[in-house]
Structures are given as structure tokens and as C-alpha cells.
Design a protein around this motif. Structure first.
Motif, short mmCIF file in Angstrom:
data_model
loop_
_atom_site.label_atom_id
_atom_site.label_comp_id
_atom_site.label_asym_id
_atom_site.label_seq_id
_atom_site.Cartn_x
_atom_site.Cartn_y
_atom_site.Cartn_z
N UNK A 293 0.82 -1.22 0.00
CA UNK A 293 0.00 0.00 0.00
C UNK A 293 0.86 1.27 0.00
N UNK A 294 1.99 1.21 0.71
CA UNK A 294 2.83 2.41 0.79
C UNK A 294 3.37 2.80 -0.59
N UNK A 295 3.54 1.79 -1.46
CA UNK A 295 4.02 2.09 -2.81
C UNK A 295 2.94 2.80 -3.63
N UNK A 296 1.67 2.53 -3.25
CA UNK A 296 0.58 3.26 -3.90
C UNK A 296 0.63 4.72 -3.46
N UNK A 297 0.88 4.89 -2.15
CA UNK A 297 0.94 6.26 -1.60
C UNK A 297 2.08 7.06 -2.21
N UNK A 298 3.15 6.38 -2.55
CA UNK A 298 4.31 7.09 -3.12
C UNK A 298 4.32 7.02 -4.64
N UNK A 299 3.20 6.59 -5.22
CA UNK A 299 3.02 6.55 -6.68
C UNK A 299 3.94 5.54 -7.36
N UNK A 300 4.47 4.60 -6.59
CA UNK A 300 5.30 3.56 -7.19
C UNK A 300 4.46 2.50 -7.88
N UNK A 301 3.22 2.36 -7.43
CA UNK A 301 2.30 1.40 -8.03
C UNK A 301 0.96 2.09 -8.24
N UNK A 302 0.15 1.51 -9.11
CA UNK A 302 -1.20 2.04 -9.30
C UNK A 302 -2.19 1.07 -8.64
#
Ligand SMILES: Cc1cc2nc3c(=O)[nH]c(=O)nc-3n(C[C@H](O)[C@H](O)[C@H](O)COP(=O)(O)OP(=O)(O)OC[C@H]3O[C@@H](n4cnc5c(N)ncnc54)[C@H](O)[C@@H]3O)c2cc1C
Length: 78
Positions: free
Chosen positions: A46-55
Motif C-alpha cells: 500500500x505504501x508504494x501506492x501512496x508514493x506513486x510507485x504502483x497504481x
């Protein structure tokens, strides 16, 4: 749909609910999986979503799609 008289109700299609449903894939039971969402959310990234690393589609998949080949599951609530 299985014809068993045993009816398993699983509330929640998160890790626990989804894995329970998958574990019963070959059991002679009828399963109803209920979730307020129509998708399973894979929470660890989820944190990667927050940092725009994943969609969003990278970490969430429709429960209907995940369970599409499992014939003894009925999905409701989505
Ligand atoms: C940011 C983050 C990172 C994490 N990283 C890790 C990790 O690296 N390793 C690890 O082991 N664990 C990690 N976790 C913890 C892990 O994701 C949880 O322990 C796990 O998801 C819990 O599984 P669960 O099935 O109990 O709940 P969930 O996976 O949260 O599923 C609950 C389901 O129930 C549904 N639901 C809730 N209330 C209702 C209702 N009233 N009616 C219908 N449906 C409902 C929800 O929509 C959801 O689909 C992380 C969690 C977060 C938030």
C-alpha cells in the motif's frame, strides 16, 4: 455449484477469507463469500501506492476474477 448440504459462509475477502475459500476449493461444501468491497486488496505494498510507485490495479483485483474458476463459491455483496 456444489450440491452439498454444508453451507460455509465466509465474511470478508481479505487474506483470511480468500485463503479459506481457496482451501475449501475441493471440499464438498457450498461457499458464500461476502465482502463489502468487490475486490481483494493486497495490503503490504500500500505504501508504494501512496508514493506513486504502483497504481491501484497493481494491488487490488476483483474477487470475482480471482475466484472465477472455483465452482463451489458464490460471491455476494459485490
Ligand atoms: C500497509 C500494510 C502493510 C502490511 N504489510 C504486511 C506484511 O508485510 N506482512 C504481513 O504478514 N502482513 C502485513 N500487513 C497486515 C496484513 O495485510 C493483514 O494482517 C491481513 O490483511 C489481515 O487479513 P484479514 O483477512 O484478517 O483482513 P483483511 O485482509 O483486511 O480483509 C478484511 C476483508 O473484510 C472486508 N470487510 C470488513 N468489514 C466488512 C463488513 N462489515 N462486511 C463485509 N465485508 C467486510 C474488507 O472489505 C476486507 O476485504 C500489512 C497491512 C497493511 C495495512
Amino acid at each position: 455449484m456444489a450440491t452439498s448440504t454444508y453451507h460455509v459462509l465466509i465474511v470478508g475477502g481479505g487474506f483470511a477469507g480468500l485463503w479459506a475459500a481457496r482451501a475449501l476449493a475441493t471440499a464438498d461444501v457450498r461457499i458464500t463469500l461476502v465482502d463489502r468491497q468487490n475486490h481483494h486488496l493486497f495490503q503490504p505494498p500500500l505504501y508504494q501506492l501512496a508514493t506513486a510507485g504502483l497504481s491501484a490495479p497493481d494491488i487490488a483485483a476483483p474477487l470475482r476474477h480471482i475466484l472465477r474458476r472455483q465452482r463451489n463459491v458464490e460471491r455476494t455483496g459485490f
